[in-house]
Design a protein around this motif. Structure first.
Motif, PDB file in Angstrom:
ATOM      1  N   LEU A  32      67.393  76.750  61.816  1.00 57.67           N
ATOM      2  CA  LEU A  32      67.944  77.977  61.230  1.00 57.67           C
ATOM      3  C   LEU A  32      68.392  77.767  59.789  1.00 57.67           C
ATOM      4  O   LEU A  32      68.991  78.655  59.189  1.00 57.67           O
ATOM      5  CB  LEU A  32      69.130  78.463  62.067  1.00 57.67           C
ATOM      6  CG  LEU A  32      68.812  78.956  63.482  1.00 57.67           C
ATOM      7  CD1 LEU A  32      70.098  79.241  64.249  1.00 57.67           C
ATOM      8  CD2 LEU A  32      67.920  80.188  63.444  1.00 57.67           C
ATOM      9  N   GLY A  33      68.116  76.591  59.263  1.00 58.82           N
ATOM     10  CA  GLY A  33      68.502  76.307  57.884  1.00 58.82           C
ATOM     11  C   GLY A  33      69.901  75.734  57.743  1.00 58.82           C
ATOM     12  O   GLY A  33      70.382  75.566  56.622  1.00 58.82           O
ATOM     13  N   GLN A  34      70.550  75.432  58.874  1.00 54.29           N
ATOM     14  CA  GLN A  34      71.871  74.822  58.833  1.00 54.29           C
ATOM     15  C   GLN A  34      71.730  73.316  58.596  1.00 54.29           C
ATOM     16  O   GLN A  34      70.998  72.633  59.321  1.00 54.29           O
ATOM     17  CB  GLN A  34      72.609  75.059  60.150  1.00 54.29           C
ATOM     18  CG  GLN A  34      72.836  76.515  60.474  1.00 54.29           C
ATOM     19  CD  GLN A  34      74.049  77.078  59.758  1.00 54.29           C
ATOM     20  OE1 GLN A  34      75.152  76.592  59.913  1.00 54.29           O
ATOM     21  NE2 GLN A  34      73.824  78.103  58.958  1.00 54.29           N
ATOM     22  N   ARG A  35      72.415  72.811  57.592  1.00 51.68           N
ATOM     23  CA  ARG A  35      72.393  71.370  57.339  1.00 51.68           C
ATOM     24  C   ARG A  35      73.279  70.708  58.385  1.00 51.68           C
ATOM     25  O   ARG A  35      74.488  70.853  58.361  1.00 51.68           O
ATOM     26  CB  ARG A  35      72.864  71.077  55.920  1.00 51.68           C
ATOM     27  CG  ARG A  35      71.944  71.676  54.855  1.00 51.68           C
ATOM     28  CD  ARG A  35      72.550  71.573  53.475  1.00 51.68           C
ATOM     29  NE  ARG A  35      73.800  72.332  53.396  1.00 51.68           N
ATOM     30  CZ  ARG A  35      74.561  72.388  52.303  1.00 51.68           C
ATOM     31  NH1 ARG A  35      74.208  71.730  51.217  1.00 51.68           N
ATOM     32  NH2 ARG A  35      75.679  73.098  52.307  1.00 51.68           N
ATOM     33  N   THR A  36      72.661  69.979  59.313  1.00 53.79           N
ATOM     34  CA  THR A  36      73.317  69.581  60.551  1.00 53.79           C
ATOM     35  C   THR A  36      73.372  68.073  60.697  1.00 53.79           C
ATOM     36  O   THR A  36      72.380  67.379  60.457  1.00 53.79           O
ATOM     37  CB  THR A  36      72.578  70.184  61.763  1.00 53.79           C
ATOM     38  OG1 THR A  36      72.497  71.612  61.598  1.00 53.79           O
ATOM     39  CG2 THR A  36      73.297  69.867  63.059  1.00 53.79           C
ATOM     40  N   LEU A  37      74.534  67.578  61.116  1.00 59.12           N
ATOM     41  CA  LEU A  37      74.717  66.175  61.467  1.00 59.12           C
ATOM     42  C   LEU A  37      74.980  66.099  62.964  1.00 59.12           C
ATOM     43  O   LEU A  37      75.837  66.804  63.491  1.00 59.12           O
ATOM     44  CB  LEU A  37      75.897  65.571  60.705  1.00 59.12           C
ATOM     45  CG  LEU A  37      76.251  64.111  61.037  1.00 59.12           C
ATOM     46  CD1 LEU A  37      75.198  63.174  60.466  1.00 59.12           C
ATOM     47  CD2 LEU A  37      77.628  63.748  60.499  1.00 59.12           C
ATOM     48  N   LEU A  38      74.242  65.246  63.667  1.00 57.09           N
ATOM     49  CA  LEU A  38      74.427  65.028  65.097  1.00 57.09           C
ATOM     50  C   LEU A  38      75.068  63.654  65.283  1.00 57.09           C
ATOM     51  O   LEU A  38      74.476  62.636  64.934  1.00 57.09           O
ATOM     52  CB  LEU A  38      73.086  65.100  65.828  1.00 57.09           C
ATOM     53  CG  LEU A  38      73.086  64.745  67.315  1.00 57.09           C
ATOM     54  CD1 LEU A  38      73.993  65.676  68.108  1.00 57.09           C
ATOM     55  CD2 LEU A  38      71.662  64.778  67.878  1.00 57.09           C
ATOM     56  N   LEU A  39      76.287  63.644  65.806  1.00 54.57           N
ATOM     57  CA  LEU A  39      77.033  62.405  66.003  1.00 54.57           C
ATOM     58  C   LEU A  39      77.030  62.035  67.477  1.00 54.57           C
ATOM     59  O   LEU A  39      77.498  62.806  68.321  1.00 54.57           O
ATOM     60  CB  LEU A  39      78.478  62.588  65.516  1.00 54.57           C
ATOM     61  CG  LEU A  39      79.445  61.441  65.804  1.00 54.57           C
ATOM     62  CD1 LEU A  39      79.041  60.179  65.055  1.00 54.57           C
ATOM     63  CD2 LEU A  39      80.874  61.842  65.457  1.00 54.57           C
ATOM     64  N   ASN A  79      63.541  68.853  62.258  1.00 55.43           N
ATOM     65  CA  ASN A  79      64.112  69.934  61.437  1.00 55.43           C
ATOM     66  C   ASN A  79      65.081  69.420  60.384  1.00 55.43           C
ATOM     67  O   ASN A  79      65.954  70.153  59.921  1.00 55.43           O
ATOM     68  CB  ASN A  79      64.797  70.996  62.308  1.00 55.43           C
ATOM     69  CG  ASN A  79      63.801  71.833  63.089  1.00 55.43           C
ATOM     70  OD1 ASN A  79      62.605  71.861  62.775  1.00 55.43           O
ATOM     71  ND2 ASN A  79      64.262  72.508  64.124  1.00 55.43           N
ATOM     72  N   GLY A  80      64.953  68.143  60.034  1.00 56.50           N
ATOM     73  CA  GLY A  80      65.754  67.588  58.958  1.00 56.50           C
ATOM     74  C   GLY A  80      67.188  67.266  59.310  1.00 56.50           C
ATOM     75  O   GLY A  80      67.995  66.995  58.407  1.00 56.50           O
ATOM     76  N   ILE A  81      67.542  67.285  60.596  1.00 57.28           N
ATOM     77  CA  ILE A  81      68.924  66.965  60.951  1.00 57.28           C
ATOM     78  C   ILE A  81      69.192  65.483  60.689  1.00 57.28           C
ATOM     79  O   ILE A  81      68.291  64.647  60.700  1.00 57.28           O
ATOM     80  CB  ILE A  81      69.244  67.312  62.420  1.00 57.28           C
ATOM     81  CG1 ILE A  81      68.508  66.360  63.378  1.00 57.28           C
ATOM     82  CG2 ILE A  81      68.912  68.750  62.724  1.00 57.28           C
ATOM     83  CD1 ILE A  81      68.993  66.457  64.815  1.00 57.28           C
ATOM     84  N   LEU A  82      70.462  65.159  60.440  1.00 57.66           N
ATOM     85  CA  LEU A  82      70.888  63.776  60.298  1.00 57.66           C
ATOM     86  C   LEU A  82      71.507  63.322  61.608  1.00 57.66           C
ATOM     87  O   LEU A  82      72.246  64.076  62.255  1.00 57.66           O
ATOM     88  CB  LEU A  82      71.888  63.634  59.155  1.00 57.66           C
ATOM     89  CG  LEU A  82      71.370  63.989  57.761  1.00 57.66           C
ATOM     90  CD1 LEU A  82      72.497  63.871  56.744  1.00 57.66           C
ATOM     91  CD2 LEU A  82      70.204  63.088  57.372  1.00 57.66           C
ATOM     92  N   VAL A  83      71.236  62.087  62.005  1.00 56.62           N
ATOM     93  CA  VAL A  83      71.714  61.555  63.274  1.00 56.62           C
ATOM     94  C   VAL A  83      72.513  60.283  63.002  1.00 56.62           C
ATOM     95  O   VAL A  83      72.046  59.388  62.295  1.00 56.62           O
ATOM     96  CB  VAL A  83      70.551  61.244  64.234  1.00 56.62           C
ATOM     97  CG1 VAL A  83      71.072  60.686  65.551  1.00 56.62           C
ATOM     98  CG2 VAL A  83      69.711  62.499  64.482  1.00 56.62           C
ATOM     99  N   VAL A 117      77.293  71.923  59.437  1.00 57.85           N
ATOM    100  CA  VAL A 117      77.815  71.809  60.797  1.00 57.85           C
ATOM    101  C   VAL A 117      77.607  70.390  61.308  1.00 57.85           C
ATOM    102  O   VAL A 117      76.624  69.728  60.955  1.00 57.85           O
ATOM    103  CB  VAL A 117      77.133  72.837  61.732  1.00 57.85           C
ATOM    104  CG1 VAL A 117      75.636  72.621  61.796  1.00 57.85           C
ATOM    105  CG2 VAL A 117      77.724  72.797  63.140  1.00 57.85           C
ATOM    106  N   MET A 118      78.555  69.922  62.113  1.00 64.96           N
ATOM    107  CA  MET A 118      78.424  68.643  62.797  1.00 64.96           C
ATOM    108  C   MET A 118      78.521  68.882  64.296  1.00 64.96           C
ATOM    109  O   MET A 118      79.493  69.468  64.776  1.00 64.96           O
ATOM    110  CB  MET A 118      79.498  67.658  62.355  1.00 64.96           C
ATOM    111  CG  MET A 118      79.409  66.317  63.086  1.00 64.96           C
ATOM    112  SD  MET A 118      80.418  65.003  62.331  1.00 64.96           S
ATOM    113  CE  MET A 118      82.064  65.623  62.646  1.00 64.96           C
ATOM    114  N   VAL A 119      77.510  68.445  65.035  1.00 61.12           N
ATOM    115  CA  VAL A 119      77.494  68.547  66.489  1.00 61.12           C
ATOM    116  C   VAL A 119      77.837  67.172  67.056  1.00 61.12           C
ATOM    117  O   VAL A 119      77.211  66.172  66.708  1.00 61.12           O
ATOM    118  CB  VAL A 119      76.120  69.010  67.009  1.00 61.12           C
ATOM    119  CG1 VAL A 119      76.105  69.048  68.534  1.00 61.12           C
ATOM    120  CG2 VAL A 119      75.768  70.389  66.445  1.00 61.12           C
ATOM    121  N   VAL A 120      78.842  67.129  67.919  1.00 55.40           N
ATOM    122  CA  VAL A 120      79.333  65.872  68.479  1.00 55.40           C
ATOM    123  C   VAL A 120      78.999  65.825  69.962  1.00 55.40           C
ATOM    124  O   VAL A 120      79.445  66.682  70.737  1.00 55.40           O
ATOM    125  CB  VAL A 120      80.860  65.741  68.284  1.00 55.40           C
ATOM    126  CG1 VAL A 120      81.350  64.403  68.821  1.00 55.40           C
ATOM    127  CG2 VAL A 120      81.225  65.900  66.814  1.00 55.40           C
TER     128      VAL A 120
END
Length: 272
Positions: A32-39, A79-83, A117-120
């Protein structure tokens, strides 16, 4: 750049699909275009990298040990998310010094300007680690299944979060249901239990995810279902949940952000 929204995905017990939702929610938000970090915050049994088919060369434990920097840990996912991967069977996070606390906060906060956003993904259960990650997040998403143990453990987690950690709002996702009616009925069942004993918690129904063989196949292929099978029932349901979370308001300045998250987290310690 406003404050980063932090969302903890948790479950009262294992096997409810918590990590699968966290991974797919992060990927869907990225779409959705949200710059997202998955922790990956399951410090004992990390598996986010496995679900995404990634092979980390370093983890959060290595960063804390001073063996690498943040650029060595970050992985790029779909989708370019950071992990940020964690490590299985490592307990270094349980004994951080004050200097390590400050250093980790400073390192992670350097990412803030590049994130929305950061998803934990927390561990399952009632450990201090789970409670602290939930307490440090602006939103808690609780995954529950229609089985007695899942409902009982979900209620137990909500009760502890309310009474010991001051959490006042929980978003509920009904997973592995036959249809939307079953999902809503499962949510209502949890609400009735909470209303009998808890008066200071707001439970919100975020949606349901149907039982879906495509999701199981995607897990076996180590791919997020929202990318591997976007037309599947589970992928469509998760994308709808992502659409809702993308519309949540960011926290007010001074109450949010990656730095805020880690400051709240690390000042309390994170038992593994």
């Amino acid at each position: 750049q406003g404050p980063v929204r932090t969302i903890a995905v948790t479950g009262g017990k294992g096997g409810v699909g918590k990590s699968s939702l966290a991974v797919n929610l992060a990927v869907a938000l990225g779409g959705l275009g949200q710059r997202t970090l998955l922790l990956d915050a399951d410090l004992g049994l990390a598996n986010v990298d496995v679900l995404l088919g990634l092979q980390p060369t370093a983890t959060l434990a290595d960063l804390v040990a001073g063996q690498c920097d943040i650029s060595d840990i970050l992985l790029e996912g779909p989708n370019g998310i950071l992990v940020v991967p964690a490590a299985s069977g490592r307990r270094q996070m349980a004994a951080l010094s004050t200097a390590e606390h400050i250093g980790l906060v400073n390192v992670i906060s350097t990412l803030e300007n590049d994130l929305d956003v950061m998803v934990v993904d927390t561990a399952a259960g009632l450990s201090d680690s789970v409670l602290t990650f939930c307490q440090a997040s602006q939103e808690v998403v609780l995954v529950v299944c229609d089985e007695p143990a899942s409902i009982t453990d979900a209620y137990a987690l909500i009760k502890v979060l309310v009474r010991e950690r001051g959490v006042v709002r929980v978003q509920v996702v009904a997973n592995m249901v036959r249809d939307s009616n079953e999902g809503r009925a499962l949510y209502n069942k949890l609400v009735r239990v909470c209303e009998r004993f808890l008066t200071d918690i707001s439970l919100n129904y975020l949606g349901c995810i149907p039982q879906d063989d495509w999701l199981r196949l995607a897990v076996q292929r180590q791919q997020p279902v929202v990318k591997a099978y976007p037309a599947s029932p589970s992928a469509r349901a998760i994308c709808e949940i992502a659409n809702q979370t993308a519309r949540w308001h960011a926290p007010e300045t001074g109450r949010g952000g990656v730095e805020f998250f880690f400051e709240r987290l690390l000042t309390r310690g994170v038992p593994a």
